[in-house]
Motif scaffolding. Structure first.
Motif, PDB file in Angstrom:
ATOM      1  N   LEU A 123     -37.367 -20.230  22.231  1.00 32.92           N
ATOM      2  CA  LEU A 123     -38.451 -20.185  23.199  1.00 32.92           C
ATOM      3  C   LEU A 123     -39.706 -19.573  22.583  1.00 32.92           C
ATOM      4  O   LEU A 123     -39.616 -18.680  21.726  1.00 32.92           O
ATOM      5  CB  LEU A 123     -38.029 -19.360  24.423  1.00 32.92           C
ATOM      6  N   PRO A 124     -40.879 -20.001  23.042  1.00 35.71           N
ATOM      7  CA  PRO A 124     -42.121 -19.397  22.537  1.00 35.71           C
ATOM      8  C   PRO A 124     -42.288 -17.981  23.069  1.00 35.71           C
ATOM      9  O   PRO A 124     -41.649 -17.581  24.043  1.00 35.71           O
ATOM     10  CB  PRO A 124     -43.204 -20.332  23.093  1.00 35.71           C
ATOM     11  N   ASN A 125     -43.139 -17.240  22.430  1.00 33.01           N
ATOM     12  CA  ASN A 125     -43.375 -15.853  22.819  1.00 33.01           C
ATOM     13  C   ASN A 125     -44.319 -15.810  24.016  1.00 33.01           C
ATOM     14  O   ASN A 125     -45.537 -15.651  23.891  1.00 33.01           O
ATOM     15  CB  ASN A 125     -43.966 -15.081  21.643  1.00 33.01           C
ATOM     16  N   ILE A 126     -43.716 -15.962  25.218  1.00 33.90           N
ATOM     17  CA  ILE A 126     -44.496 -15.955  26.459  1.00 33.90           C
ATOM     18  C   ILE A 126     -43.961 -14.886  27.392  1.00 33.90           C
ATOM     19  O   ILE A 126     -42.893 -14.307  27.165  1.00 33.90           O
ATOM     20  CB  ILE A 126     -44.445 -17.338  27.151  1.00 33.90           C
ATOM     21  N   GLU A 127     -44.709 -14.659  28.456  1.00 28.59           N
ATOM     22  CA  GLU A 127     -44.292 -13.654  29.452  1.00 28.59           C
ATOM     23  C   GLU A 127     -43.064 -14.156  30.194  1.00 28.59           C
ATOM     24  O   GLU A 127     -42.918 -15.352  30.464  1.00 28.59           O
ATOM     25  CB  GLU A 127     -45.438 -13.407  30.427  1.00 28.59           C
ATOM     26  N   ASN A 128     -42.188 -13.230  30.526  1.00 29.86           N
ATOM     27  CA  ASN A 128     -40.924 -13.558  31.220  1.00 29.86           C
ATOM     28  C   ASN A 128     -41.208 -14.200  32.589  1.00 29.86           C
ATOM     29  O   ASN A 128     -41.759 -13.564  33.481  1.00 29.86           O
ATOM     30  CB  ASN A 128     -40.102 -12.272  31.397  1.00 29.86           C
TER      31      ASN A 128
END
Length: 299
Positions: A123-128
Motif C-alpha cells: 500500500l502507498p504511504n497514505i493516512e489510515n
C-alpha cells in the motif's frame, strides 16, 4: 353401597405375595405362548420394526450432530461493527454490551487493522482510512439478526456486516432436519401400531374360544389383556435391540466426521437416541396391542 362394601372388604384381605408372583408367572407364560403361536411371523415383525427404528435412530442421531455443527459454526460467526470517526470504541462497547444476547465484544483499533493490511498488501504511504471496529459475538446463531438490528440503532455506528447467508442456511438446515425427524417419528408410530394391531388380531382370533371360556369363568379383564399388551411391548423391545447393530455403525461414522472437522460431539447423544428409541418402540408396541384389544376383544 355394594361397591363400597366390596372395596372395604378388599382392603382388609391380607395380600398373598406368593399368589401375586404366581399370577405374574402365569401372565408371563401366556405371553410367551402367544409369541410362540405367532411362529415365523415374529421374525418378520421384529425385522420390520428394527428397520423402522433404525431409520428413526439414524435421523435423530444425525439431527443431533448437525445441530452440534451448526452451533459450532454459529459460535464463530461475529457481527462486525464499524464505528464513525472521532468515536470512543470503549464507550460504544459498553453501550452494546447492554443489548440482550450479546456474549462478547472485541475492540479492533483502526491502527491494528491498517498495520495488518499493510503487511498483506503493498500500500502507498497514505493516512489510515479504516474505522475502529468491534467484533460482537452472540450467544446463539438464531439471535444474530435480532442483535444486528439493535446495534444498528446505535448513533456511533457507521456500518455493519455479518455472514447473513451462512446463518440463514444453517437455520434452514436445522429446520429441515428437525421436520424430517418429526415426520419419521409419526410414520414410525403409525407403522408400528398398524403392524402390532394386525398381529395381535391374529392371536386373538386363534385364542377366541379360550378367551370366551376365561370370561365365563369370571377371569378379570386385565388378566386377559395383559399378555397381549406384553406381546406388543416385546416386539418393540426386540426391534430396538436389533436396530442397535446398524446404529452402532452410524455412531462410529459420525464420531469420525466430528474428529475430522474437530467439532465436539453432542453430550450423551448416542445414549439419548437409544433411550428414546427403546421408550418409543415399547410404548408404540403396547399402544398398538391395547387399541387392537379395544377393537376386537370386548373386555
Amino acid at each position: 353401597m355394594n361397591r363400597n362394601f366390596k372395596s372395604n372388604v378388599k382392603k382388609h384381605i391380607p395380600k398373598d405375595w406368593l399368589c401375586e408372583l404366581r399370577i405374574l408367572y402365569r401372565l408371563g407364560k401366556e405371553t410367551l405362548n402367544d409369541i410362540i403361536r405367532t411362529g415365523w411371523v415374529n421374525l418378520v415383525i421384529i425385522t420390520t420394526m428394527a428397520a423402522i427404528l433404525m431409520i428413526f435412530g439414524a435421523c435423530f442421531r444425525s439431527a443431533l450432530s448437525i445441530s452440534a455443527f451448526s452451533k459450532e459454526i454459529g459460535s464463530a460467526l461475529e457481527i462486525s461493527v464499524y464505528l464513525k470517526n472521532d468515536t470512543n470504541p470503549s464507550e460504544v462497547k459498553h453501550e452494546i454490551q447492554k443489548i440482550k444476547h450479546v456474549q462478547d465484544i472485541t475492540i479492533i483499533p483502526k491502527s491494528d487493522s491498517w498495520n495488518k493490511l499493510k503487511t498483506e498488501m503493498n500500500l502507498p504511504n497514505i493516512e489510515n482510512p479504516l474505522p475502529d471496529t468491534l467484533h460482537v459475538k452472540v450467544d446463539s446463531p438464531d439471535n444474530l439478526q435480532i442483535v444486528f438490528d439493535d446495534i444498528k440503532k446505535t448513533p456511533a455506528v457507521e456500518d455493519m456486516s455479518y455472514a447473513k447467508d451462512l446463518a440463514t442456511k444453517m437455520e434452514l438446515v436445522n429446520h429441515v432436519v428437525k421436520t424430517i425427524t418429526l415426520v419419521v417419528i409419526a410414520v414410525m408410530g403409525l407403522l408400528t401400531i398398524t403392524i402390532i394391531n394386525n398381529t395381535i388380531q391374529l392371536v386373538i382370533q386363534s385364542r377366541k374360544e379360550e378367551i370366551e371360556i376365561m370370561r365365563l369363568m369370571g377371569v378379570s379383564n386385565w388378566y386377559i389383556r395383559f399378555p397381549f399388551i406384553m406381546q406388543g411391548a416385546f416386539y418393540g423391545l426386540s426391534g430396538s435391540i436389533l436396530a442397535l447393530i446398524p446404529l452402532n455403525y452410524i455412531q462410529n461414522g459420525l464420531v469420525n466426521i466430528h474428529k475430522f472437522f474437530m467439532v465436539p460431539m453432542p453430550v450423551h447423544a448416542q445414549g439419548l437416541v437409544i433411550l428414546i428409541m427403546f421408550a418409543m418402540s415399547i410404548t408404540f408396541g403396547a399402544v398398538g396391542s391395547h387399541l387392537c384389544i379395544k377393537k376386537h376383544l370386548q373386555v
